[in-house]
Design a protein around this motif. Structure first.
Motif, PDB file in Angstrom:
ATOM      1  N   TYR A   1      36.440  36.567  40.497  1.00 33.35           N
ATOM      2  CA  TYR A   1      35.946  37.636  41.356  1.00 33.35           C
ATOM      3  C   TYR A   1      34.881  38.421  40.593  1.00 33.35           C
ATOM      4  N   ALA A   2      34.047  39.125  41.332  1.00 30.56           N
ATOM      5  CA  ALA A   2      33.003  39.955  40.734  1.00 30.56           C
ATOM      6  C   ALA A   2      33.507  41.388  40.662  1.00 30.56           C
ATOM      7  N   GLU A   3      33.151  42.059  39.551  1.00 33.91           N
ATOM      8  CA  GLU A   3      33.582  43.438  39.360  1.00 33.91           C
ATOM      9  C   GLU A   3      32.587  44.143  38.450  1.00 33.91           C
ATOM     10  N   GLU A   4      31.918  45.159  38.965  1.00 27.89           N
ATOM     11  CA  GLU A   4      31.020  46.003  38.175  1.00 27.89           C
ATOM     12  C   GLU A   4      30.049  45.214  37.305  1.00 27.89           C
TER      13      GLU A   4
ATOM     14  N   GLU B   1      30.045  42.070  36.494  1.00 23.41           N
ATOM     15  CA  GLU B   1      30.612  40.974  35.719  1.00 23.41           C
ATOM     16  C   GLU B   1      31.307  39.995  36.651  1.00 23.41           C
ATOM     17  N   LEU B   2      31.320  38.742  36.231  1.00 23.51           N
ATOM     18  CA  LEU B   2      32.155  37.755  36.888  1.00 23.51           C
ATOM     19  C   LEU B   2      33.426  37.684  36.053  1.00 23.51           C
ATOM     20  N   ILE B   3      34.568  37.858  36.698  1.00 21.00           N
ATOM     21  CA  ILE B   3      35.852  37.806  36.011  1.00 21.00           C
ATOM     22  C   ILE B   3      36.507  36.472  36.351  1.00 21.00           C
ATOM     23  N   VAL B   4      36.923  35.749  35.317  1.00 21.04           N
ATOM     24  CA  VAL B   4      37.655  34.496  35.484  1.00 21.04           C
ATOM     25  C   VAL B   4      39.021  34.717  34.835  1.00 21.04           C
ATOM     26  N   ARG B   5      40.075  34.534  35.613  1.00 23.36           N
ATOM     27  CA  ARG B   5      41.435  34.665  35.088  1.00 23.36           C
ATOM     28  C   ARG B   5      42.132  33.310  35.195  1.00 23.36           C
ATOM     29  N   CYS B   6      42.815  32.909  34.125  1.00 26.48           N
ATOM     30  CA  CYS B   6      43.495  31.617  34.073  1.00 26.48           C
ATOM     31  C   CYS B   6      44.959  31.830  33.680  1.00 26.48           C
ATOM     32  N   GLU B   7      45.859  31.155  34.393  1.00 26.08           N
ATOM     33  CA  GLU B   7      47.272  31.179  34.021  1.00 26.08           C
ATOM     34  C   GLU B   7      47.494  30.173  32.901  1.00 26.08           C
ATOM     35  N   LEU B   8      47.839  30.666  31.726  1.00 26.33           N
ATOM     36  CA  LEU B   8      48.119  29.807  30.571  1.00 26.33           C
ATOM     37  C   LEU B   8      49.336  30.365  29.834  1.00 26.33           C
ATOM     38  N   PRO B   9      50.504  30.317  30.448  1.00 25.17           N
ATOM     39  CA  PRO B   9      51.678  30.930  29.823  1.00 25.17           C
ATOM     40  C   PRO B   9      52.153  30.196  28.576  1.00 25.17           C
ATOM     41  N   GLY B  10      52.745  30.976  27.667  1.00 27.87           N
ATOM     42  CA  GLY B  10      53.386  30.400  26.492  1.00 27.87           C
ATOM     43  C   GLY B  10      52.453  29.819  25.461  1.00 27.87           C
ATOM     44  N   MET B  11      51.239  30.346  25.370  1.00 29.30           N
ATOM     45  CA  MET B  11      50.275  29.794  24.414  1.00 29.30           C
ATOM     46  C   MET B  11      49.909  30.824  23.362  1.00 29.30           C
ATOM     47  N   ASN B  12      49.478  30.330  22.217  1.00 29.44           N
ATOM     48  CA  ASN B  12      48.950  31.158  21.152  1.00 29.44           C
ATOM     49  C   ASN B  12      47.428  31.102  21.293  1.00 29.44           C
ATOM     50  N   PRO B  13      46.781  32.222  21.655  1.00 29.49           N
ATOM     51  CA  PRO B  13      45.341  32.160  21.939  1.00 29.49           C
ATOM     52  C   PRO B  13      44.488  31.741  20.739  1.00 29.49           C
ATOM     53  N   GLU B  14      44.905  32.080  19.531  1.00 30.05           N
ATOM     54  CA  GLU B  14      44.108  31.702  18.355  1.00 30.05           C
ATOM     55  C   GLU B  14      44.198  30.211  18.066  1.00 30.05           C
TER      56      GLU B  14
ATOM     57  N   TYR C   1      43.594  37.597  25.987  1.00 30.65           N
ATOM     58  CA  TYR C   1      44.801  36.936  26.475  1.00 30.65           C
ATOM     59  C   TYR C   1      45.948  37.931  26.429  1.00 30.65           C
ATOM     60  N   ASP C   2      46.647  38.084  27.554  1.00 24.31           N
ATOM     61  CA  ASP C   2      47.772  39.006  27.611  1.00 24.31           C
ATOM     62  C   ASP C   2      48.777  38.506  28.639  1.00 24.31           C
ATOM     63  N   ALA C   3      50.035  38.454  28.243  1.00 19.27           N
ATOM     64  CA  ALA C   3      51.136  38.090  29.129  1.00 19.27           C
ATOM     65  C   ALA C   3      50.898  36.774  29.870  1.00 19.27           C
ATOM     66  N   GLY C   4      50.329  35.778  29.165  1.00 24.82           N
ATOM     67  CA  GLY C   4      50.130  34.466  29.764  1.00 24.82           C
ATOM     68  C   GLY C   4      48.883  34.317  30.609  1.00 24.82           C
ATOM     69  N   ILE C   5      48.053  35.362  30.658  1.00 27.02           N
ATOM     70  CA  ILE C   5      46.822  35.316  31.453  1.00 27.02           C
ATOM     71  C   ILE C   5      45.620  35.430  30.522  1.00 27.02           C
ATOM     72  N   LEU C   6      44.728  34.451  30.596  1.00 33.09           N
ATOM     73  CA  LEU C   6      43.457  34.489  29.889  1.00 33.09           C
ATOM     74  C   LEU C   6      42.443  35.124  30.830  1.00 33.09           C
ATOM     75  N   THR C   7      41.805  36.205  30.392  1.00 31.22           N
ATOM     76  CA  THR C   7      40.780  36.874  31.201  1.00 31.22           C
ATOM     77  C   THR C   7      39.442  36.722  30.498  1.00 31.22           C
ATOM     78  N   ILE C   8      38.479  36.156  31.225  1.00 31.53           N
ATOM     79  CA  ILE C   8      37.134  35.937  30.692  1.00 31.53           C
ATOM     80  C   ILE C   8      36.187  36.825  31.488  1.00 31.53           C
ATOM     81  N   ARG C   9      35.379  37.613  30.782  1.00 26.81           N
ATOM     82  CA  ARG C   9      34.412  38.513  31.423  1.00 26.81           C
ATOM     83  C   ARG C   9      33.006  38.003  31.129  1.00 26.81           C
ATOM     84  N   ILE C  10      32.286  37.674  32.199  1.00 24.33           N
ATOM     85  CA  ILE C  10      30.946  37.109  32.074  1.00 24.33           C
ATOM     86  C   ILE C  10      29.956  38.105  32.676  1.00 24.33           C
TER      87      ILE C  10
END
Length: 135
Positions: free
Chosen positions: A36-39, A41-54, A108-117
């Motif tokens: 979705y678009a917000e202010e 930016e294009l926001i992309v959210r991905c469900e990736l539960p149980g992962m170590n982002p690093e 990455y927070d609570a299993g959700i990866l949020t990408i701000r473009i």
């Protein structure tokens, strides 16, 4: 708007979808995405539960394609049944016109990866004059 990279079709996707297939021939993808678009930016959210982002999540931009790669390793518990999906997952998204690939940020927070473009202002098109050739 953002476009998902198309996958190869299969001869029976409707049948498998009706049967509830979540396998390789269905249209279900292991990485669920919302955009979705917000202010500005294009926001992309991905469900990736149980992962170590690093360790488990990698983002790359190649030209106008944002590639999201993740890997979830199987834990052995001696179980008889699992509905978890394990292995490597990749999702490719075509960035929209005006996307500033150099300023992309992700968290990455609570299993959700949020990408701000960030999206640059796309001003009015530029008219190109057409000269008349002499005879």
């Amino acid at each position: 708007m953002i476009q998902l990279t198309p996958r190869r079709g299969t001869p029976m996707p409707d049948l498998l979808e009706r049967l509830g297939s979540r396998g390789p021939f269905g249209d279900h993808h292991p990485v669920k995405v919302e955009t979705y678009a917000e202010e500005g930016e294009l926001i992309v959210r991905c469900e990736l539960p149980g992962m170590n982002p690093e360790r488990d999540i990698h983002l790359t931009v190649e030209g106008t394609v944002l590639k999201i790669s993740a890997k979830r390793g199987r834990e052995e518990h001696g179980y008889h049944h699992t509905e978890f999906q394990y292995g490597a997952f990749t999702r490719s998204l075509t960035l929209p016109a005006g996307a500033d690939a150099d300023q992309i940020k992700a968290d990455y927070d609570a299993g959700i990866l949020t990408i701000r473009i960030p999206l640059r202002e796309s001003g009015a098109g530029k008219e190109i004059p057409v000269a008349r050739r002499g005879r």
